[in-house]
Design a protein around this motif. Structure first.
Motif, PDB file in Angstrom:
ATOM      1  N   SER A 225      49.467  44.517  39.979  1.00 56.56           N
ATOM      2  CA  SER A 225      48.119  44.577  39.402  1.00 56.56           C
ATOM      3  C   SER A 225      48.112  45.436  38.153  1.00 56.56           C
ATOM      4  O   SER A 225      49.095  46.103  37.824  1.00 56.56           O
ATOM      5  CB  SER A 225      47.121  45.143  40.421  1.00 56.56           C
ATOM      6  OG  SER A 225      47.139  46.558  40.413  1.00 56.56           O
TER       7      SER A 225
ATOM      8  N   ILE B 270      46.239  40.935  39.211  1.00 64.05           N
ATOM      9  CA  ILE B 270      45.952  41.330  40.592  1.00 64.05           C
ATOM     10  C   ILE B 270      47.162  41.040  41.473  1.00 64.05           C
ATOM     11  O   ILE B 270      47.973  40.156  41.182  1.00 64.05           O
ATOM     12  CB  ILE B 270      44.729  40.579  41.173  1.00 64.05           C
ATOM     13  CG1 ILE B 270      44.952  39.063  41.108  1.00 64.05           C
ATOM     14  CG2 ILE B 270      43.448  41.014  40.491  1.00 64.05           C
ATOM     15  CD1 ILE B 270      43.990  38.267  41.947  1.00 64.05           C
TER      16      ILE B 270
ATOM     17  N   THR C 182      42.194  45.386  43.986  1.00 58.01           N
ATOM     18  CA  THR C 182      43.265  44.787  43.185  1.00 58.01           C
ATOM     19  C   THR C 182      43.991  43.670  43.912  1.00 58.01           C
ATOM     20  O   THR C 182      45.009  43.178  43.406  1.00 58.01           O
ATOM     21  CB  THR C 182      44.295  45.861  42.805  1.00 58.01           C
ATOM     22  OG1 THR C 182      44.770  46.479  44.004  1.00 58.01           O
ATOM     23  CG2 THR C 182      43.675  46.914  41.900  1.00 58.01           C
TER      24      THR C 182
END
Length: 709
Positions: free
Chosen positions: A664, A643, A699
């Motif tokens: 991410s 992420i 994300t």
């Protein structure tokens, strides 16, 4: 062989055959070159007219869309601006209100205001997750009801509203219908007036067809030049990318073919606006006063702002003159380096002038046919002129300053009160020469939002790793933003040791010791925070969007929490007695002191982080402890490839941006315009902030730090 034959034939037939075909100018063939000299002007103009007639006949040109009364406003869209939805003058996240009047008042004060606005909520953030262009518009604060009211607020001020077409958006969440149909329906629901086709070489005809079936006319405006002149029929506007300038102004091709077509000259990275504004005024077309370029602020210097104000005033005083079907460029003039265009209409004829030399030009400027009862006005300087009558012509004299402008009105009947008031207004406005206004440019100052220190704990907090102090951390970082190098002293962010924003940083610094979370904050940890604090954000759209009935889905306890805004992350950190890391702290914890590219070294070992997801449906992130081999030199885990992670926020007068680190797993495909990855720890993403509803993403998560002794 065939080419040689035709070349010889043309040479034998002479220059008149060459002159039959107009010569294009500029990179995008949106301009005709002017006549070779004044003696050939009439022949050149006749050839332009012949070419236009032939083009229209060959394509069976139909201008019915231009006579649609509901789109009459388009040809009066003189000053147009592309603006970021994230602009701080446009929305206040504290009061959670759109501030349309504040936004417009600023533009009116600085350069006289606008006729239309292109609101841009998508690029460059699109692609951070799989939200598509429709999702990002829907995620604007307040939802559809607030956006509809915001559009009504613009219209109440006489400003038309456009939204973009991201025709390349095929790597995010699928939609259930064809993009043209979906976009036209969306614009109808919102009450918008037009659409700008990002990267499009003409908005395609299927968009127009859907406006017909929906009985909702929209004005279409492609970014790029048209693939064919036939597209003029439904592309009511276009951008003028008049690059590749020459001393003599070019004649706008689209305006020449269809005088009611509105062009807005666009050159967003330019600092000196002289050519752009002169080309616009010469052709009687509009200008795109674009300043907020993906949160890079390229403010129009005062001199060009004043030019826009005066051009706009002239345009609005005679709004229908500039779409005259009988307009003629390159009208003969009396002075060198002066170029003029004629715009005739009923009872009024206006001549626009530009001076392509740095020296002021005084005296006789033009000789026009004399008719008894005609009166003459210097519109640019705001006073009536007395003509010198000679051989049946009226010779008009007035001053045009260096790289300046002129506008002459020949009136066949007395002026109306509004016209007299306008002439008086221009007299006041022109008291100050354009050269007295500053033309210099400097980047806007930017500040990092302060992060308060935490209390120093007596011992290492659970789940955190001590990152030792260093006196010589070589902080080198570079932003992965796609654009902005044209203004190198404006792109990126401005640290305390820098005099202006910059894409890249290289700075030796001391870093005090701190503790960092071994893993990003998980769903399980965030649930404990919610249960204990009863935290709920005022702007809760998309807040923990993947949770169900106040809890994370089964099996996702160890997944990093996402769909949290920067404010949500700060609230958690404050509750936990922690704070968010500065970007250099995050990088130091990930990199150590040897300048490595990845937490584990300089080689991109793909088994040390989650595999990329290129599917439009987009899977969930991976558990934070799933890749122990990806540990940093200090033992910090899950720093890259799972992420993005919140760090610092930077703000200037017009924009707020966050630095996100770590990249991410989601990699949107099919276009290079999506938010770029930044897997290497010495890179960062610049994420534009507007409001939590739009900022939250699937994300983006975070980890915390605590200050140590």
């Amino acid at each position: 062989m065939c080419n040689k034959f035709y070349l010889i034939l043309l040479l034998l037939l002479g220059p008149k055959v060459w002159a039959q075909q107009p010569v294009f100018s500029g990179s995008y063939k949106e301009l005709f070159k002017g006549p070779p000299n004044s003696e050939q002007r009439d022949e050149w103009l006749a050839n332009l007219k012949t070419w236009r007639d032939k083009q229209k006949a060959d394509m069976h040109y139909d201008n019915s869309f231009y006579v649609n009364p509901s789109l009459k406003w388009v040809k009066h869209t003189f000053i147009y601006v592309q603006m970021m939805a994230h602009d701080r003058f446009f929305y206040d996240p504290v009061t959670r209100k759109y501030t349309v009047n504040r936004y417009l008042a600023d533009l009116k004060k600085r350069y006289g205001g606008i006729d239309a606005v292109l609101i841009w909520p998508t690029y460059p953030n699109i692609g951070i997750d799989n939200r598509n262009q429709f999702d990002l518009t829907a995620d604007m604060p307040g939802g559809q009801a607030a956006v509809k009211q915001m559009i009504r607020d613009f219209k109440a001020n006489g400003v038309r509203v456009f939204f973009p077409i991201m025709i390349w958006d095929h790597g995010t969440r699928r939609i259930g219908m064809k993009m043209p149909e979906a976009l036209v329906k969306e614009m109808k629901q919102l009450g918008a007036d037009g659409m700008n086709g990002d990267t499009m070489f003409g908005v395609s005809e299927d968009f127009y067809q859907y406006t017909q079936s929906e009985n909702y006319p929209l004005a279409f405006q492609p970014e790029q030049s048209l693939r064919s002149l036939k597209m003029l029929e439904w592309n009511r506007l276009s951008w003028g990318y008049f690059w590749g300038y020459e001393p003599a102004p070019g004649v706008d091709v689209y305006k020449w073919v269809e005088p009611q077509h509105q062009v807005n000259v666009t050159n967003r990275w330019a600092v000196d606006k002289t050519f752009d504004l002169q080309w616009a005024f010469f052709n009687g077309i509009g200008y795109n006063s674009w300043e907020n370029i993906w949160a890079i602020w390229n403010q129009i210097p005062d001199r060009y702002a004043e030019v826009i104000r005066r051009i706009s005033a002239v345009y609005h005083a005679y709004p229908d003159s500039w779409s005259s079907k009988d307009w003629e460029p390159y009208i003969p003039v009396l002075q060198k380096n002066i170029y003029a265009t004629k715009f005739p209409s009923a009872g009024r004829t206006i001549y626009n002038f530009i001076n392509r030399d740095s020296a002021e030009v005084k005296g006789g400027q033009i000789s026009v046919p004399y008719h008894r009862g005609d009166t003459y006005y210097d519109l640019w300087n705001g006073h009536q002129l007395k003509a010198e009558i000679k051989n049946g012509n009226a010779i008009l004299s007035f001053d045009i300053e260096g790289f300046g402008y002129g506008s002459l009105l020949v009136a066949q009947r007395p002026l109306k009160p509004a016209e007299n008031a306008f002439v008086a207004k221009m007299a006041v406005m022109s008291k100050h020469k354009l050269k007295t206004y500053a033309a210099d440019w400097k980047p806007i100052s930017q500040q990092m939002v302060t992060i308060a220190k935490t209390k120093v704990p007596a011992k290492a907090p659970d789940g955190m790793i001590n990152i030792p102090a260093t006196d010589k951390f070589q902080f080198e970082s570079v932003g992965v933003m796609i654009e902005g190098n044209e203004l190198p002293t404006a792109v990126g962010v401005q640290h305390s040791w820098e005099s202006h924003p910059s894409r890249s940083q290289k700075h030796e610094m001391k870093v005090a010791s701190f503790y960092m979370d071994k893993y990003p904050v998980t769903n399980e940890q965030f649930k404990k925070f919610l249960d204990a604090s009863r935290y709920h954000p005022a702007d809760d759209h998309n807040f923990l969007k993947d949770w169900v009935k106040g809890s994370y889905p089964a099996g996702s306890a160890r997944l990093p929490v996402t769909w949290v805004s920067l404010d949500d992350a700060r609230a958690y950190a404050k509750w936990a007695g922690k704070r968010l890391p500065h970007e250099w702290e995050w990088q130091y914890a990930a990199q150590g002191t040897d300048g490595r590219k990845y937490p584990w070294g300089n080689e991109n070992i793909k088994t040390n982080y989650p595999p990329a997801d290129t599917a439009r449906a987009m899977r969930k992130p991976t558990a934070v402890d799933a890749y122990p081999a990806g540990a940093s030199p200090f033992g910090v885990m899950d720093m890259v490839g799972n992420i993005w992670q919140w760090t610092d926020e930077y703000a200037d007068l017009h924009s707020r941006t966050a630095i996100v680190k770590g990249s991410s797993y989601f990699h949107a495909q099919t276009s290079g315009w999506y938010f770029p990855p930044a897997l290497e720890v010495n890179k960062y993403g610049k994420y534009l902030l507007m409001a939590p509803s739009l900022d939250r993403a699937e994300t983006i998560g975070f980890r915390c730090v605590v200050d140590a002794k």
